[in-house]
Design a protein around this motif. Structure first.
Motif, PDB file in Angstrom:
ATOM      1  N   ASN A  52     -19.761  32.636 -42.691  1.00  0.00           N
ATOM      2  CA  ASN A  52     -19.012  31.446 -42.645  1.00  0.00           C
ATOM      3  C   ASN A  52     -17.614  31.692 -42.445  1.00  0.00           C
ATOM      4  O   ASN A  52     -16.529  31.641 -41.452  1.00  0.00           O
ATOM      5  CB  ASN A  52     -18.434  31.511 -44.308  1.00  0.00           C
ATOM      6  CG  ASN A  52     -19.479  30.267 -44.519  1.00  0.00           C
ATOM      7  OD1 ASN A  52     -19.773  29.702 -43.896  1.00  0.00           O
ATOM      8  ND2 ASN A  52     -20.139  30.476 -45.261  1.00  0.00           N
ATOM      9  N   ASN A  53     -17.601  33.847 -41.836  1.00  0.00           N
ATOM     10  CA  ASN A  53     -16.391  34.891 -41.301  1.00  0.00           C
ATOM     11  C   ASN A  53     -16.501  34.340 -39.691  1.00  0.00           C
ATOM     12  O   ASN A  53     -14.719  33.814 -38.860  1.00  0.00           O
ATOM     13  CB  ASN A  53     -16.739  35.932 -41.225  1.00  0.00           C
ATOM     14  CG  ASN A  53     -16.214  35.904 -43.239  1.00  0.00           C
ATOM     15  OD1 ASN A  53     -15.934  35.789 -44.065  1.00  0.00           O
ATOM     16  ND2 ASN A  53     -16.987  37.424 -43.294  1.00  0.00           N
ATOM     17  N   GLU A  54     -17.486  34.134 -39.559  1.00  0.00           N
ATOM     18  CA  GLU A  54     -17.780  33.548 -37.478  1.00  0.00           C
ATOM     19  C   GLU A  54     -17.221  31.944 -38.306  1.00  0.00           C
ATOM     20  O   GLU A  54     -15.929  32.487 -36.657  1.00  0.00           O
ATOM     21  CB  GLU A  54     -18.817  33.424 -37.121  1.00  0.00           C
ATOM     22  CG  GLU A  54     -19.481  35.613 -37.023  1.00  0.00           C
ATOM     23  CD  GLU A  54     -20.939  35.498 -36.751  1.00  0.00           C
ATOM     24  OE1 GLU A  54     -21.945  34.817 -36.274  1.00  0.00           O
ATOM     25  OE2 GLU A  54     -21.363  36.658 -36.583  1.00  0.00           O
ATOM     26  N   LYS A  79      -0.976  31.546 -44.299  1.00  0.00           N
ATOM     27  CA  LYS A  79      -1.797  31.304 -45.357  1.00  0.00           C
ATOM     28  C   LYS A  79      -3.612  31.395 -45.547  1.00  0.00           C
ATOM     29  O   LYS A  79      -3.746  31.606 -45.644  1.00  0.00           O
ATOM     30  CB  LYS A  79      -0.668  29.901 -46.043  1.00  0.00           C
ATOM     31  CG  LYS A  79       0.238  29.994 -46.569  1.00  0.00           C
ATOM     32  CD  LYS A  79       0.587  28.728 -46.558  1.00  0.00           C
ATOM     33  CE  LYS A  79       2.116  28.303 -46.876  1.00  0.00           C
ATOM     34  NZ  LYS A  79       2.058  26.548 -46.923  1.00  0.00           N
ATOM     35  N   LEU A  80      -3.866  30.980 -44.340  1.00  0.00           N
ATOM     36  CA  LEU A  80      -5.201  31.445 -43.925  1.00  0.00           C
ATOM     37  C   LEU A  80      -5.763  32.536 -44.838  1.00  0.00           C
ATOM     38  O   LEU A  80      -6.463  32.693 -44.773  1.00  0.00           O
ATOM     39  CB  LEU A  80      -5.172  30.788 -42.276  1.00  0.00           C
ATOM     40  CG  LEU A  80      -7.086  30.613 -42.231  1.00  0.00           C
ATOM     41  CD1 LEU A  80      -7.738  29.982 -43.161  1.00  0.00           C
ATOM     42  CD2 LEU A  80      -7.009  30.767 -40.381  1.00  0.00           C
ATOM     43  N   GLU A  81      -4.617  33.658 -43.140  1.00  0.00           N
ATOM     44  CA  GLU A  81      -5.068  34.593 -43.892  1.00  0.00           C
ATOM     45  C   GLU A  81      -4.807  34.803 -45.428  1.00  0.00           C
ATOM     46  O   GLU A  81      -5.879  35.698 -45.712  1.00  0.00           O
ATOM     47  CB  GLU A  81      -4.126  36.100 -43.002  1.00  0.00           C
ATOM     48  CG  GLU A  81      -4.196  36.092 -41.785  1.00  0.00           C
ATOM     49  CD  GLU A  81      -5.689  36.330 -41.040  1.00  0.00           C
ATOM     50  OE1 GLU A  81      -5.900  36.937 -42.180  1.00  0.00           O
ATOM     51  OE2 GLU A  81      -5.465  35.571 -40.378  1.00  0.00           O
ATOM     52  N   GLU A  82      -3.811  34.812 -46.057  1.00  0.00           N
ATOM     53  CA  GLU A  82      -3.764  35.118 -47.500  1.00  0.00           C
ATOM     54  C   GLU A  82      -5.530  34.148 -48.593  1.00  0.00           C
ATOM     55  O   GLU A  82      -6.090  35.330 -49.531  1.00  0.00           O
ATOM     56  CB  GLU A  82      -2.692  34.296 -48.155  1.00  0.00           C
ATOM     57  CG  GLU A  82      -1.358  35.119 -48.069  1.00  0.00           C
ATOM     58  CD  GLU A  82      -0.453  34.441 -48.542  1.00  0.00           C
ATOM     59  OE1 GLU A  82      -0.617  34.134 -49.815  1.00  0.00           O
ATOM     60  OE2 GLU A  82       0.939  34.426 -47.984  1.00  0.00           O
ATOM     61  N   TYR A  83      -5.635  33.312 -47.997  1.00  0.00           N
ATOM     62  CA  TYR A  83      -6.698  32.727 -48.321  1.00  0.00           C
ATOM     63  C   TYR A  83      -8.324  33.156 -48.166  1.00  0.00           C
ATOM     64  O   TYR A  83      -8.729  33.393 -48.741  1.00  0.00           O
ATOM     65  CB  TYR A  83      -6.633  30.782 -48.158  1.00  0.00           C
ATOM     66  CG  TYR A  83      -7.732  29.786 -48.213  1.00  0.00           C
ATOM     67  CD1 TYR A  83      -8.248  29.572 -49.654  1.00  0.00           C
ATOM     68  CD2 TYR A  83      -8.931  30.050 -47.763  1.00  0.00           C
ATOM     69  CE1 TYR A  83      -8.789  28.695 -49.993  1.00  0.00           C
ATOM     70  CE2 TYR A  83      -9.775  29.141 -47.691  1.00  0.00           C
ATOM     71  CZ  TYR A  83     -10.035  28.426 -48.987  1.00  0.00           C
ATOM     72  OH  TYR A  83     -11.644  28.097 -49.863  1.00  0.00           O
ATOM     73  N   MET A  84      -8.010  33.671 -47.181  1.00  0.00           N
ATOM     74  CA  MET A  84      -9.415  34.641 -46.458  1.00  0.00           C
ATOM     75  C   MET A  84      -9.359  35.828 -48.033  1.00  0.00           C
ATOM     76  O   MET A  84     -10.642  36.109 -48.302  1.00  0.00           O
ATOM     77  CB  MET A  84      -9.482  35.510 -45.327  1.00  0.00           C
ATOM     78  CG  MET A  84      -9.626  33.318 -44.570  1.00  0.00           C
ATOM     79  SD  MET A  84     -11.595  32.832 -44.621  1.00  0.00           S
ATOM     80  CE  MET A  84     -12.283  33.686 -44.487  1.00  0.00           C
ATOM     81  N   LYS A  85      -8.123  36.285 -48.090  1.00  0.00           N
ATOM     82  CA  LYS A  85      -8.252  37.517 -49.087  1.00  0.00           C
ATOM     83  C   LYS A  85      -8.946  37.319 -50.167  1.00  0.00           C
ATOM     84  O   LYS A  85      -9.171  37.989 -50.891  1.00  0.00           O
ATOM     85  CB  LYS A  85      -6.495  37.996 -48.334  1.00  0.00           C
ATOM     86  CG  LYS A  85      -6.487  38.652 -47.186  1.00  0.00           C
ATOM     87  CD  LYS A  85      -5.181  39.439 -47.333  1.00  0.00           C
ATOM     88  CE  LYS A  85      -4.486  40.134 -46.126  1.00  0.00           C
ATOM     89  NZ  LYS A  85      -3.276  40.092 -46.037  1.00  0.00           N
ATOM     90  N   THR A  86      -8.635  36.369 -50.208  1.00  0.00           N
ATOM     91  CA  THR A  86      -8.445  36.053 -52.655  1.00  0.00           C
ATOM     92  C   THR A  86     -10.210  35.531 -52.216  1.00  0.00           C
ATOM     93  O   THR A  86     -10.216  35.735 -53.461  1.00  0.00           O
ATOM     94  CB  THR A  86      -7.857  34.752 -52.467  1.00  0.00           C
ATOM     95  OG1 THR A  86      -8.297  33.338 -51.696  1.00  0.00           O
ATOM     96  CG2 THR A  86      -6.197  35.536 -52.330  1.00  0.00           C
ATOM     97  N   LYS A  87     -10.275  34.556 -51.653  1.00  0.00           N
ATOM     98  CA  LYS A  87     -11.788  34.363 -51.281  1.00  0.00           C
ATOM     99  C   LYS A  87     -12.623  35.761 -51.251  1.00  0.00           C
ATOM    100  O   LYS A  87     -14.239  35.401 -51.196  1.00  0.00           O
ATOM    101  CB  LYS A  87     -12.292  33.563 -50.587  1.00  0.00           C
ATOM    102  CG  LYS A  87     -11.598  31.672 -50.603  1.00  0.00           C
ATOM    103  CD  LYS A  87     -12.368  31.601 -52.057  1.00  0.00           C
ATOM    104  CE  LYS A  87     -11.482  30.353 -52.811  1.00  0.00           C
ATOM    105  NZ  LYS A  87     -11.679  29.554 -53.671  1.00  0.00           N
TER     106      LYS A  87
END
Length: 62
Positions: A32-34, A17-25
């Motif tokens: 922030n990515n770091e 879910k975290l990976e999905e969230y990151m892709k949508t954002k």
């Protein structure tokens, strides 16, 4: 042991879910990515310690 498998599935689901969230954002700022990468690494380290603790408790049959 069954509860450990359930917890592992929850962990995998959370990371997915975290990976999905990151892709949508989108990519966002490098800073922030770091921060997110660091938090994810800390999450995994804590998760591993938690699993080790569960194994010890199971061996002690607590």
């Amino acid at each position: 042991m069954e509860h450990t498998k359930h917890l592992e599935e929850l962990n995998k689901e959370t990371l997915a879910k975290l990976e999905e969230y990151m892709k949508t954002k989108g990519t966002g700022s490098i800073e922030n990515n770091e921060k997110i990468s660091t938090a994810k690494e800390k999450w995994q380290a804590s998760w591993n310690e938690f699993l080790e603790t569960l194994l010890v408790l199971e061996k002690l049959e607590i």
